[in-house]
Design a protein around this motif. Structure first.
Motif, PDB file in Angstrom:
ATOM      1  N   THR A  57       0.845  -1.207   0.000  1.00 51.89           N
ATOM      2  CA  THR A  57       0.000   0.000   0.000  1.00 51.89           C
ATOM      3  C   THR A  57       0.872   1.247   0.000  1.00 51.89           C
ATOM      4  O   THR A  57       0.619   2.203  -0.738  1.00 51.89           O
ATOM      5  CB  THR A  57      -0.894   0.053   1.272  1.00 51.89           C
ATOM      6  N   VAL A  58       1.903   1.216   0.839  1.00 54.06           N
ATOM      7  CA  VAL A  58       2.800   2.366   0.924  1.00 54.06           C
ATOM      8  C   VAL A  58       3.479   2.582  -0.428  1.00 54.06           C
ATOM      9  O   VAL A  58       3.492   3.692  -0.962  1.00 54.06           O
ATOM     10  CB  VAL A  58       3.853   2.178   2.047  1.00 54.06           C
ATOM     11  N   TYR A  59       4.025   1.515  -1.014  1.00 57.79           N
ATOM     12  CA  TYR A  59       4.685   1.615  -2.318  1.00 57.79           C
ATOM     13  C   TYR A  59       3.745   2.171  -3.380  1.00 57.79           C
ATOM     14  O   TYR A  59       4.102   3.053  -4.146  1.00 57.79           O
ATOM     15  CB  TYR A  59       5.197   0.247  -2.784  1.00 57.79           C
ATOM     16  N   ASN A  60       2.524   1.612  -3.439  1.00 59.78           N
ATOM     17  CA  ASN A  60       1.574   2.043  -4.469  1.00 59.78           C
ATOM     18  C   ASN A  60       1.239   3.514  -4.333  1.00 59.78           C
ATOM     19  O   ASN A  60       1.130   4.234  -5.327  1.00 59.78           O
ATOM     20  CB  ASN A  60       0.300   1.199  -4.426  1.00 59.78           C
ATOM     21  N   ASN A  61       1.067   3.965  -3.088  1.00 58.47           N
ATOM     22  CA  ASN A  61       0.762   5.374  -2.875  1.00 58.47           C
ATOM     23  C   ASN A  61       1.957   6.268  -3.211  1.00 58.47           C
ATOM     24  O   ASN A  61       1.789   7.327  -3.805  1.00 58.47           O
ATOM     25  CB  ASN A  61       0.287   5.616  -1.447  1.00 58.47           C
ATOM     26  N   LEU A  62       3.156   5.819  -2.871  1.00 59.37           N
ATOM     27  CA  LEU A  62       4.346   6.599  -3.211  1.00 59.37           C
ATOM     28  C   LEU A  62       4.468   6.732  -4.724  1.00 59.37           C
ATOM     29  O   LEU A  62       4.791   7.792  -5.243  1.00 59.37           O
ATOM     30  CB  LEU A  62       5.606   5.933  -2.639  1.00 59.37           C
ATOM     31  N   MET A  64       2.039   6.675  -6.836  1.00 51.48           N
ATOM     32  CA  MET A  64       1.015   7.627  -7.271  1.00 51.48           C
ATOM     33  C   MET A  64       1.452   9.068  -6.997  1.00 51.48           C
ATOM     34  O   MET A  64       1.293   9.938  -7.831  1.00 51.48           O
ATOM     35  CB  MET A  64      -0.292   7.297  -6.553  1.00 51.48           C
ATOM     36  N   PHE A  65       2.054   9.304  -5.811  1.00 53.94           N
ATOM     37  CA  PHE A  65       2.541  10.652  -5.494  1.00 53.94           C
ATOM     38  C   PHE A  65       3.655  11.066  -6.459  1.00 53.94           C
ATOM     39  O   PHE A  65       3.745  12.219  -6.855  1.00 53.94           O
ATOM     40  CB  PHE A  65       3.077  10.720  -4.053  1.00 53.94           C
ATOM     41  N   MET A  66       4.489  10.104  -6.855  1.00 57.16           N
ATOM     42  CA  MET A  66       5.570  10.421  -7.791  1.00 57.16           C
ATOM     43  C   MET A  66       4.989  10.785  -9.155  1.00 57.16           C
ATOM     44  O   MET A  66       5.430  11.738  -9.783  1.00 57.16           O
ATOM     45  CB  MET A  66       6.534   9.244  -7.919  1.00 57.16           C
ATOM     46  N   GLU A  67       3.988  10.012  -9.587  1.00 59.01           N
ATOM     47  CA  GLU A  67       3.367  10.312 -10.882  1.00 59.01           C
ATOM     48  C   GLU A  67       2.716  11.680 -10.867  1.00 59.01           C
ATOM     49  O   GLU A  67       2.682  12.377 -11.871  1.00 59.01           O
ATOM     50  CB  GLU A  67       2.357   9.225 -11.266  1.00 59.01           C
TER      51      GLU A  67
END
Length: 143
Positions: A57-62, A64-67
């Motif tokens: 979850t943390v990776y996926n959100n990071l 998304m924030f990077m994109e």
């Protein structure tokens, strides 16, 4: 909570991203942590509050924030990506003992970019500068 976090969340909403409590917590943690945490560190810090959250979850959100251009991924020698919510141009100084990373700014480095453009005909879009040394904590331990 800093206004930076509010502003960032507003920005996300305009791109149609749902602001879940987890996303809010991850972004807040990143913006307040000055230590450029790894996804693992973020997960460990937030897990007590969000027991159902996984490292994925943390990776996926990071991601998304990077994109969305709100978080930058820093990859250094130790193979673990660290994340930085300061996306303005700045430089990093890294401790070779403990791996701590600190930001610093030095406006006259902008001249280096201009010189590079002049010398090569390139258009500079970004930069990454790293300095290496031993932080105060580690050098005190060595004495």
């Amino acid at each position: 909570m800093g206004s930076g976090v509010q502003h960032a969340l507003e920005q996300l909403k305009t791109t149609g991203v749902r602001i879940t409590p987890q996303r809010h917590a991850i972004l807040t943690y990143l913006m307040e942590a000055m230590n450029h945490p790894t996804a693992d560190e973020i997960y460990r810090a937030l897990e007590p509050k969000f027991p159902s959250m996984s490292v994925a979850t943390v990776y996926n959100n990071l991601k998304m924030f990077m994109e969305a251009g709100m978080v930058r991924e820093l990859t250094y020698g130790d193979n673990s990506s660290r994340f930085d919510a300061n996306v303005s141009d700045h430089y990093h100084i890294i401790c070779q003992e403990c791996g701590k990373i600190e930001d610093f700014s030095y406006p006259s480095l902008h001249e280096v970019e201009l010189e590079a453009e002049k010398a090569t005909g390139f258009k500079v879009n970004g930069l990454r500068m790293e300095l290496y040394g031993i932080c105060g904590c580690c050098s005190n331990k060595q004495h």
